[in-house]
Design a protein around this motif. Sequence first.
Motif, PDB file in Angstrom:
ATOM      1  N   UNK A 132       0.838  -1.211   0.000  1.00 50.31           N
ATOM      2  CA  UNK A 132       0.000   0.000   0.000  1.00 50.31           C
ATOM      3  C   UNK A 132       0.869   1.257   0.000  1.00 50.31           C
ATOM      4  N   UNK A 133       1.985   1.219   0.722  1.00 47.73           N
ATOM      5  CA  UNK A 133       2.892   2.377   0.762  1.00 47.73           C
ATOM      6  C   UNK A 133       3.463   2.661  -0.620  1.00 47.73           C
ATOM      7  N   UNK A 134       3.857   1.599  -1.340  1.00 51.29           N
ATOM      8  CA  UNK A 134       4.375   1.773  -2.715  1.00 51.29           C
ATOM      9  C   UNK A 134       3.292   2.362  -3.613  1.00 51.29           C
ATOM     10  N   UNK A 135       2.085   1.801  -3.494  1.00 53.94           N
ATOM     11  CA  UNK A 135       0.955   2.306  -4.303  1.00 53.94           C
ATOM     12  C   UNK A 135       0.690   3.780  -4.009  1.00 53.94           C
ATOM     13  N   UNK A 136       0.679   4.150  -2.727  1.00 51.89           N
ATOM     14  CA  UNK A 136       0.403   5.539  -2.342  1.00 51.89           C
ATOM     15  C   UNK A 136       1.469   6.496  -2.874  1.00 51.89           C
ATOM     16  N   UNK A 137       2.734   6.038  -2.858  1.00 55.56           N
ATOM     17  CA  UNK A 137       3.826   6.870  -3.403  1.00 55.56           C
ATOM     18  C   UNK A 137       3.617   7.114  -4.892  1.00 55.56           C
TER      19      UNK A 137
END
Length: 930
Positions: A132-137
């Motif tokens: 999710x962190x990668x997606x949000x970035x």
Amino acid sequence: MDRFSSSVTYCICCFSDDHVKFFCFQVLEHQIKFRHAGLSAVQQQLIRETLMKWLQCQLMNNQPEKPFIRNKAAQVFALTFIMEYLTLWPKFFFDILSLVGLNPHGIDIYLRTLMAIDGEVVDRDILHSPEETRRNTLIKDGMREQCIPHLVESWFQILQTYQQSHPELTCQCLEVVGSYVSWIDLNLIANDRFVNLLLSQLSVEELREEACDCLLEIVNKGMDPVDKTKLVESLCQVLQSAGFFNVEQEEDVDFLAKFSRLVNGMGQSLVLSWTKLAKTGNVKEAADTLQAVEAKVPLLLQLLVHEDDDISANIVGFCYEYLHVLKQLPQLTDQQKSNIEAIMLAVMKKLTYDDEYNFENEGEDEAMFVEYRKQLKMLLDRLAQVSPELLLEAVRRVFTNTMQNWQTAPFMEVEVAIRLLYMLGEALPASHGAHFSGDTAKTSALQDMMRTLVSCSVSSYQHSSVSLEFFETVVRYEKFFLVEPHHIPNVLMAFLDQRGLRHNSPKVRSRVAYLFSRFVKTLHKHMNAFIEDILTRIQDLLELAPPENGFLALLTSDDQLFMFETAGILIVNGESPVERKQALMRSLLLPLMDAFRLLLAKLLQETEEERQAALADCLSHAVGFASRTSKAFSNKQTVKQCGCTEVYRDCMQTFLPALSCPFQRGVLRSSVRSFLHRMIICLEEEVLPFIPAASEHMLKDCEAKDLQEFIPLISQMTAKFKRQVSPFLQQVFMPLVLAIFEVLARPAEENDQAAALEKQMLRRSYFAFIMTIAASGMNEVMANQGAENIERVVFTIIQGAVDFPDPIAQKTCFITLSKLVELWGGKDGMVGFPDFIYKHIVPACFLAPLKPTFDLSDAQTVLTLSECALTLKMIHLKRGPEFIQFLQQEYLPSLQVSPEISQELCQVIQQPDVKVLKNYMKAFFQRAKL
């Protein structure tokens, strides 16, 4: 799905029932959140169309949806955005903006959606998986490239268009700007047109608080220190020009609370910039930033001293960090010294209670002021670090002036003057006389203030806050009385009369009971002449209050504990002859014994459960009071040396019959057991004749908790008296063990966690008891129980080491096994025990760590493994090559351990360094579990 989506579209656009609409949005939410990847392109398109259709309906409706519907819709829009923005719907914001234009209902949904996206993508308080962190970035990067400038332009248009007609929309937009500014290009917001618009909104009553919050978020954005200083300074100039620094003229306290947070943020940002610049050696930029910090101090002081505590509290962070800066400077300018003094005066003023503070019934407002006072204390401590001399002199000035006129001064001024003296004790380093030692020039200021405090009669001030502060300060500086003991009689009288223990406030009486005990503990050597007078004066405070008399006692039973301890200290540490000490202690304890006998007789005849509970409580207090007096004894002043053995033996005889009382057993057994613990320490062997009868009573009709609490008593006695109690232990050993087995074997309901925990704790206590017996060197206690019983007990230790997934109990069991091997495993050990070692103890050392529940990443379990290794080491010590041969030829092959590994393990066991074995064992079992 197509027909379903059409139905949902119809429901959310055409139905008037809010709950049906909300349900339909929940259905959409579920589809997007959990099934999006499985939907066809057509179905995904239908969801997009449904949302846009609903949004179009909003633009045409005169009446907006209820807020809870709008929030849920925004959440669904946000989830759709997260799933589709990077792939299927890159024009998400453009589609929404082109549809809503400047329609207020549409703008409302747009802004709510932006906040929902912030919650899902940016909010740092929400934990995200790495995926999710990668997606949000990626989402944020995409937004920066494709649409952020357009979004910022839309925010500017909203702020400009609606600030008069729709202030609620403007506030929403300000919140959006504040949330997004942390990760977008600051130049899009921190420019003349945007900042001027925000500043103009600071003058609009409905918008000014949100505008303040928005500016604070801009200030808090991470930046290069030089750029941050420029940003803050330009913002300050505009705010100052607009008249916002004239705090005294502002009447809106809610706005000022927000404004003080903004100033605090600006100040802290400047301090952070200065710290970074100073560290990197940028001398000129650091000097400019420090100048900028100093320029904010007048505003800081206006806010710090503001009568509203919320406004003041919001600026404390900046104030604290400014003082930290001053502490690091090699030399202070006159202006900086002046600033320090001004902060001191502000802190002293703000520490003061107001008229509305409710001392007898403290509520939320009072609790908030107490917290605020803690923040002020932090400032005072920091002031002491920056300039102890200035602080000492400032406090001395305030204190002296107040004490000269305490009779006519308001209570809050008197209280804060004494409070400041009290706070110096922690604030000032010891070198500045906090302990009345060393250089007399340094100690004189504190000593003078203490002398004034105890001799000016301020203890007579008729307000509970002043009374409490007086006694707290007297005890804080109890070492003052070692230097000037002639003040002790006056202070003693204050403790004993209506100023202290007989004050009309229960809160004061309660606190003074504790403080008096501390005062006497430190200064008892200087009280010899007053001991009997003190005991006479507190006699009525030592009376046991029977439950039926209805008389409201001056002190609670908890407070009386301190009084009995104090009385004990005075008697034991006095210089009276032994006969006098004996007489005084008897006169202290005899009324408790007499009352106990009467109350126990009443309890045995009482049938009403509520009255039984009240009587049992009273009996428990009597035992507790007697027990507390024994805390006065020490290695230098033992019970025997003071001639008090007989009176405590009498107490034992008086209290023990309560163990056989059929009512309220838990309360009575607990209190008598605690008394026995104290007597084992104080009476030494004189307690031994009482233990068999006490044990017999306590082992009758036992519950798990009873046994669990009884075992430490026996263990304490075993560890202290060893051989002296060997005959008794041999006698009580099996009855106690059998009682434990019986309780552990009782069936319990599967989901009864309380019962399971009680059994676990009892099991631990049992294993600890066996360990104590084994470690005490009293081989005969277990050896004389008969072969069958010994085997049964040792099997339970094996079982505890292997079968129960409780590393604390397992560790105890391995320690015990190691000790038993040491006692019985040698050539002249117990017959048949070597055979037991090979059949059961050695397998336990391997089977326990191989269990799936034996978690080698857990610290307690690793300690258990260490004890397991030490057990193997002890077996080798006692059995030598025979043990190595058994491992290599019989046991390890039975576990399918290869000859190479077997040889390696045996070599490590034979090495003298135990640490090597512990590390090897961990690696051995980690490999074995792969």
